[in-house]
Design a protein around this motif. Structure first.
Motif, PDB file in Angstrom:
ATOM      1  N   HIS A  82       0.840  -1.206   0.000  1.00 23.98           N
ATOM      2  CA  HIS A  82       0.000   0.000   0.000  1.00 23.98           C
ATOM      3  C   HIS A  82       0.871   1.251   0.000  1.00 23.98           C
ATOM      4  O   HIS A  82       2.087   1.193   0.165  1.00 23.98           O
ATOM      5  N   CYS A 165      -5.342   5.047  -1.300  1.00 30.69           N
ATOM      6  CA  CYS A 165      -4.334   4.138  -1.855  1.00 30.69           C
ATOM      7  C   CYS A 165      -4.933   3.518  -3.098  1.00 30.69           C
ATOM      8  O   CYS A 165      -5.977   2.876  -3.027  1.00 30.69           O
ATOM      9  N   HIS A 175      -7.716  -0.466  -4.629  1.00 31.89           N
ATOM     10  CA  HIS A 175      -7.864  -0.456  -3.168  1.00 31.89           C
ATOM     11  C   HIS A 175      -8.815   0.655  -2.726  1.00 31.89           C
ATOM     12  O   HIS A 175      -9.494   0.531  -1.712  1.00 31.89           O
TER      13      HIS A 175
HETATM   14 CU   LIG Z   1      -3.568  -0.103  -0.817  1.00 33.25          CU
END
Ligand SMILES: [Cu+2]
Length: 323
Positions: A82, A165, A175
């Protein structure tokens, strides 16, 4: 294709979508302690670091943080890679606008791109609201591998932000669409933290790429990242700085092509083998500066930007930290 790109560049400036998160506080990065009085009577407060935790497609952090210099300690306790990026939204625009008007466009575009319909995918971006072009990216961490902690220090103005993210899951879903988008308020109250002092200075620009002095010893370092300029790259976003440790089996070509979200196989799980991302400083505007802190063990490292083919832009640099 070129037409689509130009349109989007005009219509949106750059960027991706939306997401947010939460935080706490800590401290210790690039020595951005609170200003001390002459007699050092000020006690270091535990609240001068904002802690962000990701466990499962989330950002656990405070809803409101102070303005001025903030050190973010980002703990990736999940099994995915991430980063966090802070987007400043235009006056009057909210996370609901992002959710209803921006996220669906990116979702449908990525579906088409994953299906190999690249041009149709890019064309989707024409559906973004006009105000999306006014969203300003004010920095964040670089990519962070599972079980890593990244520390990034940024100077924030009061206002409404979205933390996001936009790495992709293995099926191509952002995400952001899984919960990694959250509204954060930066209050009028100044943190009182002072600007960090870096011992390694990085400059990034579209003309010279990444430049820095690559004689780097092991141990704790504070890197500064100066955005000498910022442009919209072929994938509609600006350049940034990501630091990673490379193992023997790391393949630079693989990493180079992975750093592009518009590549169906880029910025997606799984991350390239033999690469441990350690953070950095995400997308900022021209003239801005951010900081990140890391403890470097001996080994081989890479500084790389999340843009299409960073090597061709002098935005892929390796260096070795000696014993
Ligand atoms: Cu992420």
């Amino acid at each position: 294709m070129r037409t689509f790109k130009n349109f989007i560049v005009k219509a949106t400036y750059m960027g991706m979508f939306i997401i947010f998160s939460s935080t706490f506080l800590f401290l210790q990065s690039c020595k951005n302690d609170k200003k001390e009085t002459q007699h050092e009577t000020v006690v270091l407060e535990k609240d001068n670091v904002v802690e962000i935790i990701t466990k499962n497609m989330d950002f656990q952090m405070p809803d409101t943080i102070s303005s001025g210099w903030n050190t973010f300690r980002y703990k990736n306790l999940s099994s995915q890679t991430h980063f966090f990026l802070l987007d400043k939204y235009p006056e009057g625009k909210t996370s609901e606008d992002a959710e209803n008007l921006v996220a669906p466009v990116f979702d449908s575009a990525m579906k088409l791109i994953m299906d190999g319909k690249t041009e149709e995918g890019y064309a989707e971006f024409a559906k973004l609201p006009e105000w999306f072009g006014e969203v300003v990216f004010v920095g964040g961490s670089g990519l962070l591998s599972p079980n890593q902690i990244g520390e990034t220090t940024l100077n924030l103005k009061p206002g409404k932000y979205i933390i996001e993210c936009y790495v992709k899951m293995s099926n191509g879903v952002w995400h952001t669409s899984m919960g990694m988008a959250k509204e954060v308020i930066v209050s009028e109250t100044n943190s009182g933290n002072v600007e960090p002092k870096a011992d390694i200075e990085i400059t990034i620009s579209s003309t010279d790429g990444i430049t820095f002095n690559d004689t780097i010893s092991k141990g704790q370092h504070c890197f500064s990242v100066f955005y000498k300029d910022q442009i919209v790259h072929e994938n509609f976003i600006g350049h940034d700085i990501n630091l990673a440790k490379l193992e023997e089996n790391a393949n630079l070509d693989e990493i180079n092509s992975w750093m592009d979200w518009s590549n169906p196989k880029g910025l997606i799980e799984p991350a390239p083998t033999g690469v441990t991302f350690l953070g950095g400083v995400n997308n900022m505007s021209e003239g801005q500066k951010g900081y990140f802190t890391v403890n470097l063990e001996p080994g081989r490292y890479i500084l790389i930007s999340e843009v299409p083919n960073p090597a061709s832009k002098n935005m892929l640099k390796t260096f070795v930290v000696p014993e």
